[in-house]
Scaffold this active site. Structure first.
Site, mmCIF file in Angstrom:
data_model
loop_
_atom_site.group_PDB
_atom_site.id
_atom_site.type_symbol
_atom_site.label_atom_id
_atom_site.label_comp_id
_atom_site.label_asym_id
_atom_site.label_seq_id
_atom_site.Cartn_x
_atom_site.Cartn_y
_atom_site.Cartn_z
ATOM 1 N N CYS A 110 7.240 -2.816 -3.502
ATOM 2 C CA CYS A 110 6.404 -2.441 -2.360
ATOM 3 C C CYS A 110 6.516 -3.470 -1.249
ATOM 4 C CB CYS A 110 4.962 -2.300 -2.818
ATOM 5 S SG CYS A 110 4.364 -3.757 -3.684
ATOM 6 N N GLU A 138 -3.147 0.143 -3.963
ATOM 7 C CA GLU A 138 -2.021 -0.729 -3.578
ATOM 8 C C GLU A 138 -0.849 0.191 -3.306
ATOM 9 O OE1 GLU A 138 -2.377 -3.853 -3.233
ATOM 10 O OE2 GLU A 138 -4.107 -4.376 -4.454
ATOM 11 N N GLU A 143 9.407 4.313 3.917
ATOM 12 C CA GLU A 143 9.756 3.422 2.807
ATOM 13 C C GLU A 143 10.923 4.018 2.013
ATOM 14 O OE1 GLU A 143 6.974 3.157 -0.466
ATOM 15 O OE2 GLU A 143 7.187 0.986 -0.471
ATOM 16 N N LYS A 164 -2.922 5.024 -17.062
ATOM 17 C CA LYS A 164 -1.949 6.109 -16.867
ATOM 18 C C LYS A 164 -0.695 5.444 -16.316
ATOM 19 C CE LYS A 164 0.106 8.951 -14.867
ATOM 20 N NZ LYS A 164 1.575 8.919 -14.941
HETATM 21 P P1 NDP Z 1 3.692 7.542 -7.204
HETATM 22 O O1 NDP Z 1 2.555 7.488 -6.264
HETATM 23 O O2 NDP Z 1 4.466 8.782 -7.301
HETATM 24 O O3 NDP Z 1 3.228 7.203 -8.704
HETATM 25 C C1 NDP Z 1 2.407 6.136 -9.037
HETATM 26 C C2 NDP Z 1 1.532 6.537 -10.218
HETATM 27 O O4 NDP Z 1 0.654 7.591 -9.817
HETATM 28 C C3 NDP Z 1 2.342 7.090 -11.397
HETATM 29 O O5 NDP Z 1 1.705 6.753 -12.610
HETATM 30 C C4 NDP Z 1 2.257 8.584 -11.155
HETATM 31 O O6 NDP Z 1 2.502 9.337 -12.319
HETATM 32 C C5 NDP Z 1 0.817 8.707 -10.688
HETATM 33 N N1 NDP Z 1 0.516 9.932 -9.949
HETATM 34 C C6 NDP Z 1 1.368 10.806 -9.364
HETATM 35 N N2 NDP Z 1 0.675 11.838 -8.794
HETATM 36 C C7 NDP Z 1 -0.640 11.596 -9.033
HETATM 37 C C8 NDP Z 1 -1.852 12.286 -8.694
HETATM 38 N N3 NDP Z 1 -1.850 13.432 -8.014
HETATM 39 N N4 NDP Z 1 -3.021 11.744 -9.082
HETATM 40 C C9 NDP Z 1 -3.065 10.571 -9.763
HETATM 41 N N5 NDP Z 1 -1.948 9.896 -10.131
HETATM 42 C C10 NDP Z 1 -0.751 10.387 -9.762
HETATM 43 O O7 NDP Z 1 4.601 6.306 -6.822
HETATM 44 P P2 NDP Z 1 6.024 5.953 -7.404
HETATM 45 O O8 NDP Z 1 6.051 6.107 -8.871
HETATM 46 O O9 NDP Z 1 7.035 6.653 -6.605
HETATM 47 O O10 NDP Z 1 6.046 4.387 -7.157
HETATM 48 C C11 NDP Z 1 6.586 3.826 -6.036
HETATM 49 C C12 NDP Z 1 5.517 3.585 -4.988
HETATM 50 O O11 NDP Z 1 4.600 2.613 -5.437
HETATM 51 C C13 NDP Z 1 6.122 3.041 -3.733
HETATM 52 O O12 NDP Z 1 5.622 3.697 -2.614
HETATM 53 C C14 NDP Z 1 5.668 1.594 -3.710
HETATM 54 O O13 NDP Z 1 5.587 1.034 -2.463
HETATM 55 C C15 NDP Z 1 4.362 1.667 -4.403
HETATM 56 N N6 NDP Z 1 4.026 0.368 -4.974
HETATM 57 C C16 NDP Z 1 3.044 -0.366 -4.381
HETATM 58 C C17 NDP Z 1 2.734 -1.628 -4.835
HETATM 59 C C18 NDP Z 1 1.640 -2.420 -4.209
HETATM 60 O O14 NDP Z 1 1.123 -3.316 -4.880
HETATM 61 N N7 NDP Z 1 1.236 -2.171 -2.983
HETATM 62 C C19 NDP Z 1 3.455 -2.236 -5.962
HETATM 63 C C20 NDP Z 1 4.462 -1.373 -6.502
HETATM 64 C C21 NDP Z 1 4.729 -0.113 -6.012
HETATM 65 P P3 NDP Z 1 3.985 9.861 -12.696
HETATM 66 O O15 NDP Z 1 4.945 8.908 -12.141
HETATM 67 O O16 NDP Z 1 3.942 9.850 -14.168
HETATM 68 O O17 NDP Z 1 4.091 11.231 -12.148
#
Ligand code: NDP
Length: 497
Positions: A284, A250, A385, A175
């Site tokens: 992140c 993560e 963040e 996804k």
């Molecule tokens: P989100 O948590 O909003 O989204 C991440 C993924 O989860 C997307 O595919 C999103 O879909 C999906 N998602 C959203 N809601 C749900 C749900 N209820 N159930 C299951 N999946 C869901 O994060 P962001 O897109 O805003 O990404 C940024 C974040 O990711 C930051 O906080 C960053 O720190 C973190 N990150 C962490 C990393 C690590 O390795 N620790 C590396 C990179 C980023 P959709 O976007 O299509 O709605």
């Protein structure tokens, strides 16, 4: 850009999704790059059922490890052969500078190669036996596993989950973030081209709150590997708890980067800038809280701000660009709100803080390197963040003061230390609470080294040779070697007089 609607990869078929039609936009211009129909919940169910059938009947899980490895090596090779096209596609899908997307593509190829090697060299063990039996610890694939990924580093994040999951013998549903679906689709094509049996990989772009949720709750999904925000990660963890399903999360970060008074300043300036402003801070692991020894604070800030002012922000297709646009208009507004919040909390701008204007800047979602100071670590901008090019600079007095501040965060993903004294850096490195600590470097990665966060930064680890085990269930086998039946129920049992 073609107006044609891209097909999705669902249960071995390339066909249109049943959800709404939408576009992936190029953040540098706001123009559509590709159109596709999102998946809907019916598509999710079909993909997972199909993955389950492929897991049971394709013979993938039963192939010898070196045979599965051969397919993964081929995927790595295909990624390398198409590296430039993939890097350009990723640049358009999420607006990162081309130099950076080339690195992400190279990292994805390296990840497949690494997990191919991990797969064919994984050892199962004969453990010391305590009776008339031989004991073994072996590993089995889980079935259908899900990879849920964010928008900031598409192909690399996906490879980190898909490669070990396939190596372990599983089927995978991906996804990707709704707004960056293109690389996951391309990766699925390459997997099939490399000989992965159909149905073992599906890609389901669309809204995470609907599709990601449905995937996580599906009874046939045996594991979720998630990268994204902490709030979403906690939501997934709740569902996983109800299903007794393992997850790896993560999540976000607010990582300290620390300049001690004996630091090599050339290295520290370059490292701090790279740590926060590369990827426009949409990382992140961004080193977003800068702690500088008070005696060094002003001279260091002068050098840092002068160097930051020279960062080239602009067209991601230009080889010399260091910072591209942010991912979307909405995300830029969120970054702007944080800068306004920092100012309202008493912060002062040392650099940036104003949207860039003119020519290309008016079309894309650009935001300049921004440095705030005059805040204290407990304020919201120092604790939450921002996920953008915003650095908060904070002086510290001594090691105790530094540790109080640096470790005072819900997040604990990464940290950087700049010092010429290796003993001091070692000692501090052990006291900093974080999943990764870089000493005299920052944001460097090896696929062979585990990665993950503490506290609100996550649960579990990815990467590393044993990363493949996260996608397997351990099983213990006992082989009886007794000459006679088990004594307890045997007619020959000896009863004490
Ligand atoms: P989100 O948590 O909003 O989204 C991440 C993924 O989860 C997307 O595919 C999103 O879909 C999906 N998602 C959203 N809601 C749900 C749900 N209820 N159930 C299951 N999946 C869901 O994060 P962001 O897109 O805003 O990404 C940024 C974040 O990711 C930051 O906080 C960053 O720190 C973190 N990150 C962490 C990393 C690590 O390795 N620790 C590396 C990179 C980023 P959709 O976007 O299509 O709605």
């Amino acid at each position: 850009m073609t107006e044609q609607t891209l097909p999705l990869c669902i249960a071995g078929q390339w066909r249109l999704g049943r959800g709404e039609r939408y576009a992936s936009y190029y953040p540098a211009t706001g123009e559509p790059v590709a159109w596709l129909n999102a998946a809907n919940v019916e598509d999710v169910n079909e993909a997972i059922e199909g993955a389950h059938q492929a897991f049971l009947h394709s013979g993938w899980a039963q192939r010898k490890p070196h045979e599965r490895a051969a397919v993964l090596y081929r995927i790595a090779q295909l990624i390398r052969e198409q590296a430039e096209e993939l890097a350009q596609l990723q640049r358009q899908d999420n607006g990162k500078p081309i130099g950076e997307t080339r690195n992400l593509v190279a990292s994805a190829a390296g990840t497949f190669q690494f997990f191919a090697a991990a797969c064919e060299t994984l050892e199962e063990t004969i453990t010391p036996s305590r009776g008339d039996f031989v004991t073994m610890s072996v590993y089995e694939p889980m079935g259908v596993v899900a990879a849920i990924t964010p928008w900031n580093s598409p192909i690399a994040s996906e490879a980190q989950k898909v490669a070990p999951a396939l190596a372990a013998g599983n089927a995978v549903v991906i996804k990707p973030a709704e707004i960056t679906p293109l690389l996951a689709l391309q990766l699925a094509r390459l997997c099939e081209e490399a000989g992965l049996p159909k149905g073992l990989i599906s890609v389901l772009p669309g809204k995470g709150s609907v599709l990601g949720d449905a995937i996580t709750r599906h009874p046939l999904v045996k594991r979720v590997s998630f990268t994204g925000g902490t709030r979403t990660g906690k939501h997934i963890a709740h569902i996983a708890a109800d299903k007794m399903m393992p997850v790896s999360l993560e999540l976000g970060g607010k990582s300290p980067t620390i300049v001690l008074d004996d630091a090599d300043l050339d290295h520290a300036v370059a490292g701090v800038l790279y740590g926060i402003f590369s990827s426009s801070g949409e990382a992140c692991i961004a080193g977003s809280r800068l702690f500088v020894a008070r005696a060094l604070y002003e001279p260091f800030m002068l050098r840092l701000c002068a160097a930051a002012a020279n960062i080239k922000v602009g067209n991601p297709a230009d080889e010399t660009t260091q910072m591209g646009p942010l991912i979307s208009a909405a995300h830029r507004e969120s970054v702007e709100r944080y800068v306004a919040l920092g100012l309202s909390e008493g912060g002062r701008l040392r650099l940036g803080g104003q949207r860039l204007t003119g020519d290309e800047y008016d079309k894309g979602f650009y935001y300049p390197p921004t440095i705030l100071e005059g805040l204290s670590n407990d304020q919201r901008v120092c604790q939450e963040e921002i996920f953008g090019p915003v650095l908060i600079a904070l002086p510290f007095d001594d090691e105790a003061d530094l540790l109080d501040q640096a470790n005072d965060s819900l997040y604990a993903l990464a940290a950087g230390i700049w010092s010429r004294d290796y003993k001091r850096a070692w000692s501090l490195g052990r006291k900093i609470q974080a999943g990764t600590v870089w000493i005299n470097t920052y944001k460097q990665f090896s696929i062979s080294t585990p990665f993950g966060g503490w506290r609100d930064s996550g649960l579990g680890r990815e990467k590393g040779r044993l990363g493949i085990l996260q996608y397997m269930e351990q099983k213990s086998l006992y082989w009886g070697m007794n000459e006679r039946p088990l004594a307890w129920a045997s007619e020959h049992r000896e009863v004490a007089p």
